[in-house]
Scaffold this motif. Structure first.
Motif, PDB file in Angstrom:
ATOM      1  N   ASP A   1       0.873  -1.181  -0.180  1.00  0.00           N
ATOM      2  CA  ASP A   1      -0.051   0.186   0.083  1.00  0.00           C
ATOM      3  C   ASP A   1       0.867   1.379   0.073  1.00  0.00           C
ATOM      4  O   ASP A   1       0.603   2.250  -0.831  1.00  0.00           O
ATOM      5  N   ALA A   2       1.884   1.029   0.736  1.00  0.00           N
ATOM      6  CA  ALA A   2       2.629   2.420   0.950  1.00  0.00           C
ATOM      7  C   ALA A   2       3.516   2.716  -0.438  1.00  0.00           C
ATOM      8  O   ALA A   2       3.682   3.885  -0.845  1.00  0.00           O
ATOM      9  N   VAL A   3       3.982   1.507  -0.984  1.00  0.00           N
ATOM     10  CA  VAL A   3       4.775   1.857  -2.092  1.00  0.00           C
ATOM     11  C   VAL A   3       3.970   2.338  -3.530  1.00  0.00           C
ATOM     12  O   VAL A   3       4.179   3.126  -4.240  1.00  0.00           O
ATOM     13  N   ARG A   4       2.611   1.746  -3.369  1.00  0.00           N
ATOM     14  CA  ARG A   4       1.695   2.221  -4.366  1.00  0.00           C
ATOM     15  C   ARG A   4       1.273   3.802  -4.243  1.00  0.00           C
ATOM     16  O   ARG A   4       1.368   4.574  -5.153  1.00  0.00           O
ATOM     17  N   ALA A   5       1.116   4.183  -2.857  1.00  0.00           N
ATOM     18  CA  ALA A   5       0.766   5.603  -2.548  1.00  0.00           C
ATOM     19  C   ALA A   5       2.050   6.338  -3.138  1.00  0.00           C
ATOM     20  O   ALA A   5       1.883   7.624  -3.300  1.00  0.00           O
ATOM     21  N   ALA A   6       3.349   5.901  -2.977  1.00  0.00           N
ATOM     22  CA  ALA A   6       4.489   6.655  -3.438  1.00  0.00           C
ATOM     23  C   ALA A   6       4.504   6.757  -4.947  1.00  0.00           C
ATOM     24  O   ALA A   6       5.355   7.710  -5.390  1.00  0.00           O
ATOM     25  N   LEU A   7       3.879   5.967  -5.549  1.00  0.00           N
ATOM     26  CA  LEU A   7       4.072   5.915  -6.901  1.00  0.00           C
ATOM     27  C   LEU A   7       3.308   7.041  -7.659  1.00  0.00           C
ATOM     28  O   LEU A   7       2.291   6.816  -8.333  1.00  0.00           O
ATOM     29  N   THR A   8       3.614   8.331  -6.968  1.00  0.00           N
ATOM     30  CA  THR A   8       2.936   9.425  -7.926  1.00  0.00           C
ATOM     31  C   THR A   8       3.955  10.489  -8.273  1.00  0.00           C
ATOM     32  O   THR A   8       5.277  10.303  -8.118  1.00  0.00           O
ATOM     33  N   THR A   9       3.423  11.461  -9.401  1.00  0.00           N
ATOM     34  CA  THR A   9       4.453  12.264 -10.179  1.00  0.00           C
ATOM     35  C   THR A   9       5.158  12.993  -9.204  1.00  0.00           C
ATOM     36  O   THR A   9       6.420  13.214  -9.307  1.00  0.00           O
ATOM     37  N   ASN A  10       4.597  13.772  -8.012  1.00  0.00           N
ATOM     38  CA  ASN A  10       5.446  14.606  -7.301  1.00  0.00           C
ATOM     39  C   ASN A  10       6.315  13.646  -6.424  1.00  0.00           C
ATOM     40  O   ASN A  10       7.658  14.258  -6.163  1.00  0.00           O
ATOM     41  N   HIS A  11       6.118  12.460  -5.855  1.00  0.00           N
ATOM     42  CA  HIS A  11       6.996  11.822  -5.089  1.00  0.00           C
ATOM     43  C   HIS A  11       8.122  11.174  -6.151  1.00  0.00           C
ATOM     44  O   HIS A  11       9.421  11.557  -5.325  1.00  0.00           O
ATOM     45  N   LEU A  12       8.245  10.814  -7.169  1.00  0.00           N
ATOM     46  CA  LEU A  12       9.147  10.442  -7.955  1.00  0.00           C
ATOM     47  C   LEU A  12       9.888  11.502  -8.558  1.00  0.00           C
ATOM     48  O   LEU A  12      11.075  10.899  -8.915  1.00  0.00           O
ATOM     49  N   ARG A  13       9.360  12.607  -8.853  1.00  0.00           N
ATOM     50  CA  ARG A  13      10.157  13.326  -9.780  1.00  0.00           C
ATOM     51  C   ARG A  13      11.013  14.275  -8.711  1.00  0.00           C
ATOM     52  O   ARG A  13      11.761  15.146  -9.085  1.00  0.00           O
ATOM     53  N   LYS A  14      10.858  14.013  -7.657  1.00  0.00           N
ATOM     54  CA  LYS A  14      11.648  14.962  -6.456  1.00  0.00           C
ATOM     55  C   LYS A  14      12.670  14.234  -5.633  1.00  0.00           C
ATOM     56  O   LYS A  14      12.196  12.805  -5.535  1.00  0.00           O
ATOM     57  N   TYR A  15      13.640  14.617  -5.150  1.00  0.00           N
ATOM     58  CA  TYR A  15      14.665  14.151  -4.299  1.00  0.00           C
ATOM     59  C   TYR A  15      13.815  13.562  -3.081  1.00  0.00           C
ATOM     60  O   TYR A  15      13.043  14.042  -2.683  1.00  0.00           O
ATOM     61  N   PRO A  16      14.409  12.352  -2.599  1.00  0.00           N
ATOM     62  CA  PRO A  16      14.005  11.622  -1.353  1.00  0.00           C
ATOM     63  C   PRO A  16      14.447  12.501   0.098  1.00  0.00           C
ATOM     64  O   PRO A  16      15.232  13.367  -0.112  1.00  0.00           O
ATOM     65  N   GLN A  17      13.643  12.379   0.916  1.00  0.00           N
ATOM     66  CA  GLN A  17      13.980  13.026   2.237  1.00  0.00           C
ATOM     67  C   GLN A  17      15.475  12.386   2.700  1.00  0.00           C
ATOM     68  O   GLN A  17      15.447  11.204   2.836  1.00  0.00           O
ATOM     69  N   PRO A  18      16.633  13.280   2.836  1.00  0.00           N
ATOM     70  CA  PRO A  18      17.833  12.839   3.033  1.00  0.00           C
ATOM     71  C   PRO A  18      17.993  11.970   4.178  1.00  0.00           C
ATOM     72  O   PRO A  18      18.771  10.913   4.170  1.00  0.00           O
ATOM     73  N   LEU A  19      17.191  12.238   5.214  1.00  0.00           N
ATOM     74  CA  LEU A  19      17.420  11.692   6.648  1.00  0.00           C
ATOM     75  C   LEU A  19      16.581  10.617   6.908  1.00  0.00           C
ATOM     76  O   LEU A  19      16.690   9.899   7.923  1.00  0.00           O
ATOM     77  N   GLY A  20      15.489  10.533   6.001  1.00  0.00           N
ATOM     78  CA  GLY A  20      14.490   9.576   6.248  1.00  0.00           C
ATOM     79  C   GLY A  20      13.635   9.681   7.528  1.00  0.00           C
ATOM     80  O   GLY A  20      13.358   8.875   8.183  1.00  0.00           O
ATOM     81  N   ASP A  21      12.950  11.016   7.574  1.00  0.00           N
ATOM     82  CA  ASP A  21      12.352  11.422   8.977  1.00  0.00           C
ATOM     83  C   ASP A  21      11.173  10.456   9.167  1.00  0.00           C
ATOM     84  O   ASP A  21      11.100  10.007  10.300  1.00  0.00           O
TER      85      ASP A  21
END
Length: 328
Positions: free
Chosen positions: A25-45
């Motif tokens: 569920d979490a991976v499917r939710a992350a498969l969005t344009t905004n999530h994938l076109r931007k860098y990840p949160q560097p510290l993994g908050d």
């Protein structure tokens, strides 16, 4: 790494059960344009907050990594100068020596004492000491009191407690982090959380230590999808406990049946079993299993060899045991 569906892989300690449904569920939710076109949160908050709640540790004391191997690399780069010294027990994880060589450092292997315990004599001049607990290939554990004594002995240099398999043991070293300032605990989600394919690990240490280690790690060493999957996995502790219970139960049955087949099976606190024989070489057994498309790990430490067998499902254990009975 063979992907033939007919091959039974019991050689790399992967979890035979799928990850928590929350991961998908979490991976499917992350498969969005905004999530994938931007860098990840560097510290993994988000992961750090989830892991802090699940493990009862300070989120600011968590360092994320691309698998625990990445964490071990970061620690070596941070603490070991060129020409420095890396210390670890033997037989144990062979990556420690490789990390020392990459760093241009020396490596000192300290043989375990009887019963896979720490010897009385231990080098105190190392820049870093690695202690896998539970150990691989043996699956054995060193009591936390002995870990604490070793940390005091090697201080102020760090003692890295490599807990890749601690989720399958009865105890772990997280409770020591707060009161042992030079202790760093490393973990992986590859084993108990069934996430070997996404590559995610982390370290737990004092927040002040983590702030310095952040300067050494790659800026974005964990991607958006792995961060989402990791946070969801650690949040679902009920699912984790159910999978762990199944693996521990199968481990006990496998150990008993392998012993009945004549193997010397070391009592394990991990998701694998270390098996040796006094009456015959084991490498031919490994080779015949491989010919029959059953993969276990043959390991040889300067003449001390054996077979490391991952604990699979009950059906996978039955297939392994059936083939072994026929071979033997």
């Amino acid at each position: 790494q063979l992907n033939d569906p007919d091959v039974l892989k019991l050689n790399t300690n992967e979890n035979p059960y799928p990850p928590s449904p929350r991961v998908f569920d979490a991976v499917r939710a992350a498969l969005t344009t905004n999530h994938l076109r931007k860098y990840p949160q560097p510290l993994g908050d988000a992961f750090r907050a989830a892991a802090g709640r699940a493990l009862n540790v300070d989120p600011d004391g968590i360092l994320i990594g691309n698998g625990s191997d990445d964490i071990l690399t970061i620690l070596t780069r941070a603490f070991v100068p060129e020409g420095g010294l890396v210390v670890a027990p033997t037989p144990s994880y062979i990556l420690y020596r490789s990390l020392a060589e990459i760093q241009g450092a020396r490596f000192r292997a300290v043989p375990f004492a009887a019963g896979w315990q720490l010897p009385e004599a231990w080098p105190t001049d190392g820049n870093i000491t690695f202690l896998p607990n539970p150990n691989s290939p043996s699956g054995t554990v060193v009591p936390l009191a002995a870990v604490e004594r070793l940390a005091a002995r090697v201080a102020p240099a760090p003692l890295v407690l490599d807990e890749a398999y601690a989720d399958f043991a009865d105890d772990n070293g997280l409770s020591l982090v707060g009161r042992v300032p030079n202790l760093i605990v490393t973990r992986t989600l590859s084993k108990a959380y069934s996430l070997a394919g996404i590559r995610f690990g982390f370290a737990v240490a004092g927040p002040a230590v983590v702030r310095e280690l952040v300067k050494v790690k790659d800026s974005y060493n964990c991607d958006v999808l792995s961060l989402a999957a990791a946070a969801a996995a650690v949040e679902d502790q009920e699912y984790f406990r159910g999978v762990r219970a199944k693996i521990v139960a199968t481990r006990g049955r496998m150990a008993a049946e392998l012993a009945a087949l004549g193997f010397d099976v070391t009592p394990s606190h991990a998701n694998f079993l270390w098996c040796r024989r006094a009456d015959r070489p084991v490498k031919p057994v490994y080779e015949e299993l491989k010919r029959r498309k059953v993969l276990v790990r043959y390991m040889n430490y300067d003449g001390y060899d054996g077979l490391r067998m991952t604990v699979g499902t009950d059906a996978e254990a039955d297939r392994l045991l059936t083939e072994l009975r026929d071979i033997l």
